[in-house]
Design an enzyme around this catalytic site. Structure first.
Site, short mmCIF file in Angstrom:
data_model
loop_
_atom_site.label_atom_id
_atom_site.label_comp_id
_atom_site.label_asym_id
_atom_site.label_seq_id
_atom_site.Cartn_x
_atom_site.Cartn_y
_atom_site.Cartn_z
N ALA A 168 82.03 -47.48 14.03
CA ALA A 168 82.56 -48.14 15.23
C ALA A 168 81.94 -49.53 15.33
CB ALA A 168 82.21 -47.31 16.46
N GLY B 65 82.75 -43.49 12.42
CA GLY B 65 84.20 -43.60 12.59
C GLY B 65 84.91 -43.90 11.28
N GLU C 142 85.39 -40.72 9.64
CA GLU C 142 86.39 -39.97 10.42
C GLU C 142 87.81 -40.46 10.12
OE1 GLU C 142 84.06 -40.46 14.16
OE2 GLU C 142 84.55 -38.35 14.44
N GLU D 180 75.89 -40.67 13.86
CA GLU D 180 75.95 -40.77 15.33
C GLU D 180 74.76 -40.13 16.04
OE1 GLU D 180 78.45 -40.08 13.35
OE2 GLU D 180 80.24 -41.17 14.00
#
Ligand code: NAI
Length: 694
Positions: free
Chosen positions: A65, A105, A108, A128
């Site tokens: 992110a 992310g 992901e 994370e």
């Protein structure tokens, strides 16, 4: 506002290649999300396109992110959720070409693709947890479906990345490709198309989680493990709950809902803010305003250490551990043999625990050379003095070093708080002299205080900061003033601990309050471990009269008179209440005319921690630390302050600086000058500002 980052679109025959471009590491900023959203739509609407490859420009795939967007109101562009839904619903197969880092992310996104092809050097990870979060873009639901709950838990809870070949073993990537990974992914995609364009949506896979259903042990075990390895952390339990939901919720969307709720809880939790503060603090502390990043550094290929005691031995190990040869000088053969023997024993212990191999032990020992002759140190690029904490002894060592060290070598002291300028003045090259304050055990503790003398050159400072990184330490710059940053703050903390026990608390209460707060150990456990006799002996040697002994040291000195020095001479393990000790304290209070009263835990905590904050402010006022977050780094990495609080300065801000000041003023009125509030703290409160404003 312009969107940040972009995604290039090109076609290679029937395959559309989407390349994320958002230097340097392609985070999922607004433009990247929008670009992926549009790119996939474009490929889907073009009948000539049969498959899609997603990759990254530069060295990374997608590093995660965009942390700078955290907390920013209503970020622009498509949401990550919209992007992932569109990718996962794609009717044409998508292959992720992991050319480099795929973190958070980024991974992901790759898990929403049908297949993953990776370069052997590409690291993949879900870090994370280290920021107090969990993979909130479906990672906790898709990974267990791909690799099973156990592996998913291990992977997400550790937060550590693995390289593509290991990710292949785990089942996270389908193929590791040597050579050009985008070409390999395009070939892979063409092959999938040729074989009928079979889609593989992880959300629909159930084989792995079916196998885990009903296995309560697995989650109980994960909870037990994190309770000890990640004590006091909030995110691990949320992660376990999500993976549990992936296995047991029955349906993918129900699991996603649990993930969404748990993510929101993590996001709102103060630990998240603290851990992100620490993440930025670590990056910040490498920056020194008047020593720019491009300052020349000296190359350190060999090292020397003077004194092979507790610290010198540990420091020598730090060098050997990273493959730098080190010559160690001692006073006599006996001390040298003893010092080298201790190093050997430490390495033996590491072998026994499986931390290093016997071959690594041999290799590391072979990098160590003992000597009694200063001439043998002369060619080293850096020398670190770690002899007794006595300025005359140190000055004498510096004079000798000055005579033998080659021109330009860095000459450093590991002093805990003595004047580095006095040592520099003993040489004709003060520009090469610097403090390198390691923490005990030096081969384990991450902190390195780099102490800048008034004539230390920028090149020497830059070299020392670089050396810190080479030795896998976190280096923080400090000015040259008594106690530097950490030990100067510690003084007030220990003093208050000493005072509250004379006023009515017990050492067991104080240690209990501080360990409950999350400190690695309480101040009395610490003294017990280090040995009460150190201060006592020093006071005796200096000929200090009993009435001059600080009142906070009186109990410890009485215990020493009874030959009770702490754990090292067979005292009971710290924390076991001992009526004899309590009686001794009560007797001391009476002698000093101090009336004992019940002191509640809240007061104990404030009395011990607020001196850290107040002194931290003075350290900033005096320009000894560059910024408040550097102080947090020092306290977290050198003094066992709980990571989840973000360090004493950040913690104080979370309490409200005005509240902290009000208590300090109250204590000032009650207990006198030690509590005089710092001017900086008063000014910040008056102006309603925080530490980031200075
Ligand atoms: P130590 O007493 O364990 O070791 C000192 C060593 O230096 C001894 O082996 C002694 O034989 C040797 N030595 C003394 N004078 C010498 C000389 N003139 N030439 C060569 N060798 C000599 O002491 P420790 O704990 O290792 O402390 C060393 C320095 O590190 C001190 O300045 C101390 O303040 C600092 N320090 C200590 C920490 C600790 O937790 N022990 C933490 C951080 C810094």
């Amino acid at each position: 506002m312009a969107l940040k980052g972009t995604v290039h679109y090109e076609t290679r025959g029937q395959v559309a290649v989407l390349t994320v471009d958002n230097p340097p590491v392609n985070p999922l900023s607004s433009g990247v999300r929008q670009g992926l959203f549009d790119g996939v739509a474009k490929a889907l609407s073009d009948d000539a396109i049969k498959a899609i490859v997603v990759t990254g420009a530069n060295r990374a795939f997608i590093a995660g992110a965009d942390i700078s967007e955290f907390g920013a109101a209503g970020s622009e562009g498509a949401s990550l959720h919209e992007v992932l839904t569109r990718m996962e619903n794609s009717t044409k197969p998508i292959v992720a070409a992991l050319n480099g880092t795929a973190f958070g992310g980024g991974l992901e996104v790759a898990l929403c693709c049908d297949y993953r092809v990776a370069a052997p050097t590409a690291p993949v990870g879900l870090p994370e947890v280290k920021l107090g979060l969990l993979p909130g873009a479906g990672g906790t639901q898709r990974l267990p479906r791909l690799v099973g709950a156990q592996r998913a838990l291990d992977f997400i809870l550790s937060g550590d990345p693995v390289l593509a070949p290991e990710a292949r073993e785990l089942g996270i990537v389908d193929e590791v490709a040597e050579g050009n990974v985008v070409e390999a992914a395009v070939a892979f995609a063409k092959d999938v198309v040729a074989k009928g364009a079979k889609l593989r949506k992880i959300r629909n896979e159930t084989t792995k989680i079916d196998a885990d259903r009903g296995n309560v042990e697995l989650f109980a075990e994960a909870r037990k493990r994190t309770a000890s390895t990640m004590r006091g952390r909030f995110a691990p339990e949320m992660i376990i709950r999500c993976v549990e939901a992936a296995v047991n919720a029955g349906d993918f969307d129900a699991g996603l809902q649990v993930e969404r709720e748990c993510f929101a809880k993590c996001l709102a939790h103060p630990q998240r803010a603290a851990l992100i503060h620490m993440f930025f603090a670590e990056r910040e502390c490498a920056k020194i305003p008047d020593v720019p990043k491009d300052t020349a550094t000296k190359s350190i290929k060999s090292a020397a250490v003077v004194g092979c005691g507790t610290m010198g031995g540990g420091i020598a190990m730090c060098f050997a551990n990273v493959g730098i040869p080190v010559t160690i000088l001692e006073m006599d053969g006996k001390a040298l043999d003893r010092g080298l023997g201790v190093i050997r024993k430490n390495y033996d212990r590491m072998v026994n625990r499986g931390r290093i191999t016997p071959a690594e032990l041999d290799q590391r020992m072979s990098l160590l050379t003992g000597t009694l002759d200063y001439a043998a140190l002369g060619q080293a690029d850096v020398v670190i003095e770690a002899v007794y904490e006595n300025i005359d002894v140190k000055v004498d060592v510096f004079k000798k070093l000055e005579g033998v060290m080659k021109p330009g070598a860095v000459i450093a002291s590991n002093t805990s708080g003595l004047d580095v300028d006095r040592m520099a003045a003993a040489t004709s090259r003060p520009q090469d002299v610097i403090g390198l304050h390691f923490f005990s055990p030096a081969n384990v503790m991450r902190l390195l205080e780099v102490v800048r003398g008034k004539e230390t050159s920028k090149e020497t400072i830059a070299t020392a900061m670089q050396l810190g990184r080479t030795l896998k330490k976190i280096a923080v710059l400090s000015g040259n003033a008594p106690g530097f940053i950490g030990n100067r703050m510690l003084a007030g903390y220990t003093r208050q601990a000493g005072e509250v026990i004379l006023q009515g608390a017990t050492p067991y209460q104080v240690d209990g309050v501080l360990t409950k707060f999350g400190m690695a150990m309480g101040p009395f456990q610490m003294n017990d471990l280090v040995g009460l006799d150190l201060g006592w002996r020093a006071r005796k040697l200096s000929g200090m009269k009993p009435e001059d002994v600080p009142i906070t040291a009186r109990v410890a000195d009485k215990l020493c008179e009874l030959e009770r020095f702490g754990q090292k001479n067979g005292g009971s393990r710290a924390g076991t209440p001992d009526p004899e000790v309590v009686e001794l304290i009560e007797q001391t209070s009476a002698e000093l005319g101090i009336k004992r009263r019940k002191i509640d835990d809240d007061e104990v905590l404030k009395r011990c921690l607020y001196p850290l904050v107040n002194e931290g402010c003075r350290i900033l006022e005096d320009g000894i630390a560059l910024r408040a977050s550097d102080i947090d780094i020092v306290y977290l990495n050198g003094y066992g302050f709980p990571e989840v609080t973000g360090g004493p300065m950040f913690w104080a801000e979370q309490q409200g600086l005005a509240n902290v000041l009000a208590d300090i003023e109250k204590f000032h009125a009650e207990y006198g000058d030690a509590w005089r509030p710092s001017e900086l703290l008063k000014r910040l409160v008056a102006e309603g500002k925080g530490f980031s404003s200075i």
